[in-house]
Design a protein around this motif. Structure first.
Motif, PDB file in Angstrom:
ATOM      1  N   ASP A 548       0.821  -1.216   0.000  1.00 35.68           N
ATOM      2  CA  ASP A 548       0.000   0.000   0.000  1.00 35.68           C
ATOM      3  C   ASP A 548       0.854   1.264   0.000  1.00 35.68           C
ATOM      4  OD1 ASP A 548      -1.154  -2.276   1.306  1.00 35.68           O
ATOM      5  OD2 ASP A 548      -2.855  -1.029   1.876  1.00 35.68           O
ATOM      6  N   ALA A 549       0.489   2.180  -0.893  1.00 35.76           N
ATOM      7  CA  ALA A 549       1.105   3.504  -0.978  1.00 35.76           C
ATOM      8  C   ALA A 549       2.607   3.463  -1.249  1.00 35.76           C
ATOM      9  CB  ALA A 549       0.804   4.354   0.263  1.00 35.76           C
ATOM     10  N   ARG A 550       3.100   2.334  -1.745  1.00 31.20           N
ATOM     11  CA  ARG A 550       4.487   2.302  -2.228  1.00 31.20           C
ATOM     12  C   ARG A 550       4.555   3.091  -3.539  1.00 31.20           C
ATOM     13  NH1 ARG A 550       8.815  -0.555   0.412  1.00 31.20           N
ATOM     14  NH2 ARG A 550       7.854  -1.201   2.344  1.00 31.20           N
ATOM     15  N   GLY A 576      -2.760  -1.025  -4.411  1.00 38.39           N
ATOM     16  CA  GLY A 576      -2.683   0.149  -3.531  1.00 38.39           C
ATOM     17  C   GLY A 576      -1.426   0.968  -3.739  1.00 38.39           C
ATOM     18  N   ALA A 577      -0.599   0.612  -4.737  1.00 37.08           N
ATOM     19  CA  ALA A 577       0.664   1.337  -4.960  1.00 37.08           C
ATOM     20  C   ALA A 577       0.490   2.361  -6.088  1.00 37.08           C
ATOM     21  CB  ALA A 577       1.771   0.356  -5.296  1.00 37.08           C
ATOM     22  N   THR A 578       1.462   3.264  -6.198  1.00 36.52           N
ATOM     23  CA  THR A 578       1.337   4.365  -7.152  1.00 36.52           C
ATOM     24  C   THR A 578       2.498   4.366  -8.138  1.00 36.52           C
ATOM     25  OG1 THR A 578       0.435   5.652  -5.337  1.00 36.52           O
ATOM     26  CG2 THR A 578       1.091   6.891  -7.296  1.00 36.52           C
ATOM     27  N   ALA A 681       8.325  -8.675  -5.694  1.00 36.25           N
ATOM     28  CA  ALA A 681       9.615  -8.133  -5.237  1.00 36.25           C
ATOM     29  C   ALA A 681       9.388  -6.950  -4.294  1.00 36.25           C
ATOM     30  CB  ALA A 681      10.455  -7.706  -6.435  1.00 36.25           C
ATOM     31  N   LEU A 682       8.413  -6.102  -4.624  1.00 34.62           N
ATOM     32  CA  LEU A 682       8.101  -4.976  -3.743  1.00 34.62           C
ATOM     33  C   LEU A 682       7.627  -5.473  -2.376  1.00 34.62           C
ATOM     34  CD1 LEU A 682       6.303  -2.559  -6.191  1.00 34.62           C
ATOM     35  CD2 LEU A 682       8.007  -1.828  -4.527  1.00 34.62           C
TER      36      LEU A 682
END
Ligand code: HDD
Length: 697
Positions: A548-550, A576-578, A681-682
């Motif tokens: 989230d929000a990465r 949830g990432a950008t 990976a993230l």
């Protein structure tokens, strides 16, 4: 984004919504003086002619400048730099057997909170990513009164007794002659003190590890540090340690990244917290308890629970979840809320009691005292962010900044003129557990407090090889900044008592010969025969977590595969990432029939702003491929163990900057081919394998 829905978007601490346009929010259209008088204009002072002197008569000028002259208040003596947010704590009800505190005991009960995160040593304007301890302070506005859990992101502390706090902070703050260095412990006085004051050794292991440089507030653990005494409704008591576990996992920066971030974006953590909340990726933590029997000797498995330099390994006493904190609203005004919030370790509610930990005992005094200077008098509990949500009838009157208009004639007890009110509640009020106290008046510590090394050794032994390498790097960097050779040598000699291999590696980096320093076999109360390592202390994830929000930087240029960028953007948004499009110029990039907005021009950005970097297809030979900033960006992301990906001919760009066969480097023919591996990976935060290779371990 979160399973918890907020009570409401934003609330005033009294619970009443603030209306735009009311006196408190100042959203009206007409400029007035502080007295509500409409002002004719505010560009020019009242003068004796256009070239003449200003007139004393200009009340608007005088009022405006006078107020400005007094806009600053003293910053916090420690923890001056911070960021906060409002939220909700929802109890699971699982703590009912150990505490009567209603906000913990009642299942599903929601309590509003304000949490402030901070660094310790830096001034209010210092960089967020300095190597330092982080504060993690939460104000629970419970209906039984306010409870403050004023903790840190590390479970132990540098000192065992509050009387040493001024010494610790004087040593750690910038040196008094030149007032340098800012916001860091890498200087002579700090290491002079901690090398002489060996009870700091365990905490130094935490501070020099990756814990000293968190990736974000959202990915930090929090700890109450001290052992508390909880009392259940039936009067039974237990000794308890509080833990905050971030739902997103515990993640840190790497040291070079932290240093670069200090320049590229000094507000990195503050921005991350605000951006995540604005994006609806509400930061969440589970509150957990380690519950231990309340025995007369106040030890658990040989560990002295009154010693704040000791942990209780989770393998010996598991952390039991009791509720969930969700931060869902940014403050409206930094000064009014985040700056003026006043925490106090003695803000307790029935069911939660303190212990005789001598560090905690001193804190019970300091927090109330410091606000009187910082907030200008004893009435700071009337400031909205500090106002309890429980009714207040304290008989305290007058004083600087009194804003209440108290009614009645009898603010004293006993009285008859006020009908005898307010009356004390007896057993229904806060009753101190009648623990027996006896002893001679002495300035002494218990013998068990003399164990300064056993848990430092436990910490070292519990780290993975990469984390050990980072610890060695932390010590070597900090001691390398120390000018006095004697201080460096004394500290390395202390490290021999933690672990010879650790000391040897730090000594090698500093060019110190330690072959003559003898081995010392430590015996301590902090070690337990059952626990030689505590895997719970390592931050390396066992499996991919949420992202989230990465933030993922996508290097692109005119001619790039825009459909691929959209695919990637959507896949990341689903998690949830950008995705942030980075190009050699601002504005837009276009390809034949389409275009997309550029979020950041290369000149304004740096690798440290991204958790992963992706090179878009269609970029080979373009300006982004040949810009030296691209090479730097990719090389840094590579060195910092971040996920790196490319699709199509973007792989050529990638290959010209980094080893494309290294772990955590992903390539595919289309954007859709790289998204799955990229998200995985993230979720691991870093390529630990690549970091191990880079560290040579
Ligand atoms: Fe402290 C602030 C945490 C020991 C005296 N402390 C402060 C804050 C945190 C902590 C998170 C910032 C609160 C905020 O955001 O406003 N402090 C700790 C922890 C400690 C600790 C976890 C050890 C376990 N502190 C400690 C001692 C003393 C203080 C031993 C003094 C004897 N701390 C203060 C203070 C501060 C403070 C001077 C500065 C601003 C404030 O209180 O409101 O009173």
């Amino acid at each position: 984004m979160t399973e918890n829905t907020p009570l409401d978007a934003r609330f005033s601490p009294t619970g009443a919504p603030q209306e735009p346009g009311d006196a408190a929010t100042q959203q009206g259209r007409r400029l007035t003086t502080a007295q509500g008088l409409r002002v004719d204009e505010t560009e020019h002072s009242l003068k004796a002619g256009p070239r003449g002197p200003s007139l004393l008569e200009d009340h608007h000028l005088r009022e405006k400048i006078t107020h400005f002259d007094h806009e600053r208040i003293p910053e916090r003596v420690v923890h001056a730099r911070g960021a906060g947010a409002y939220g909700t704590f929802r109890s699971y009800g699982t703590a009912a057997s150990v505490t009567a505190a209603r906000f913990l005991a009642e299942e599903g009960k929601e309590t509003r909170v304000f949490t402030r995160f901070s660094t310790v040593l830096g001034s209010r304007g210092s960089a967020d990513t300095a190597r330092d301890v982080r504060g993690f302070a939460t104000k629970f506005y419970t209906d039984e009164g306010t409870f403050d859990l004023v903790g840190n992101n590390m479970p132990v502390f540098f000192i065992q007794d509050a009387i040493k706090f001024p010494d610790l902070i004087h040593a750690g703050k910038p040196e008094p002659d030149r007032e340098i260095p800012q916001a860091q412990s890498a200087h002579d006085t700090f290491w002079d003190f901690v090398s002489l004051h060996t009870e700091a050794t365990h905490m130094l292991m935490w501070a020099m590890s990756d814990r000293g440089i968190p990736r974000s507030y959202r990915t930090m653990e929090g700890f109450g540090v001290h052992t508390f005494r909880l009392e259940a409704a039936d009067g039974s008591t237990s000794l308890v340690k509080f833990h905050w576990k971030p739902v997103l996992g515990v993640h840190s920066l790497v040291w070079e990244e932290a240093q670069l971030t200090g320049g590229a974006d000094p507000d990195f953590h503050r921005r991350d917290l605000a951006d995540a909340i604005a994006a609806g990726a509400y930061p969440e933590w589970e509150l957990g308890l380690q519950v231990m029997p309340d025995t007369p000797d106040e030890t658990f498995e040989g560990i002295d629970l009154l010693d704040p330099t000791k942990i209780v390994p989770e393998e010996l006493c598991p952390v039991q979840p009791v509720g969930r904190l969700t931060l869902h609203a940014e403050p409206t005004n930094y000064f009014a809320e985040t700056e003026q919030v006043a925490f106090h370790v003695a803000n307790l509610v029935p069911g939660i009691q303190v212990t005789n930990d001598p560090l905690m005992q001193g804190r019970l005094f300091s927090y109330l005292d410091t606000q009187i200077t910082r907030l200008g008098g004893p009435n700071f509990a009337q400031i909205p962010v500090n106002r309890p949500h429980a009714p207040v009838d304290d008989m305290q009157r007058d004083g600087m900044h009194q804003t209440a208009v108290h009614e009645g004639r009898a603010p004293y007890q006993p009285n008859s003129l006020g009908g005898g009110c307010p009356i004390a509640s007896g057993a229904a009020g806060y009753v101190h557990v009648p623990t027996p106290v006896e002893g001679r008046k002495v300035r002494e510590a218990p013998a068990s407090f003399a164990d300064h090394y056993s848990q430092a050794t436990l910490f070292w032994a519990s780290m993975t090889p990469v984390e050990q390498a980072h610890l060695v790097g932390g010590f070597t960097f900090e001691l390398g900044k120390v000018g006095e050779a004697a201080v460096r040598e004394r500290m390395v000699a202390n490290l021999v008592r933690v672990d010879r291999a650790l000391a040897e590696r730090v000594a090698a980096g500093l060019g110190i010969d330690i072959t003559d320093i003898p081995e010392v076999t430590e015996e301590g109360s902090g070690s337990s025969a059952d626990v030689a390592t505590s895997p719970a202390l390592s931050q390396v994830p066992q499996e991919p977590g949420r992202i989230d929000a990465r933030v993922i930087g996508v290097l692109a240029d005119d001619g790039a595969d825009l459909a691929g960028i959209d695919t990637l953007r959507q896949a990341l948004a689903d998690q949830g990432a950008t995705a942030v499009v980075v190009a050699p110029h601002g504005g837009e990039i276009s390809t034949g029939d389409g275009s997309t907005a550029v979020d950041k021009a290369l000149v304004t950005t740096r690798s440290v702003e991204y958790d992963a970097v992706v090179v878009a297809g269609g970029t080979a030979g373009s300006a982004v491929a040949t810009d030296p900033a691209t090479t730097v960006l990719l090389a840094e992301a590579f060195r910092h163990g971040k996920a790196i990906a490319a699709w199509g001919d973007g792989a050529e760009v990638l290959r010209s900057a980094v080893d494309a066969d290294a772990p955590g480097v992903i390539a595919g023919s289309g954007a859709g081919d790289v998204t799955h591996d990229l998200v995985t990976a993230l979720g691991m935060h870093r390529s630990w394998e690549r970091l191990a290779t880079i560290a040579g371990v």
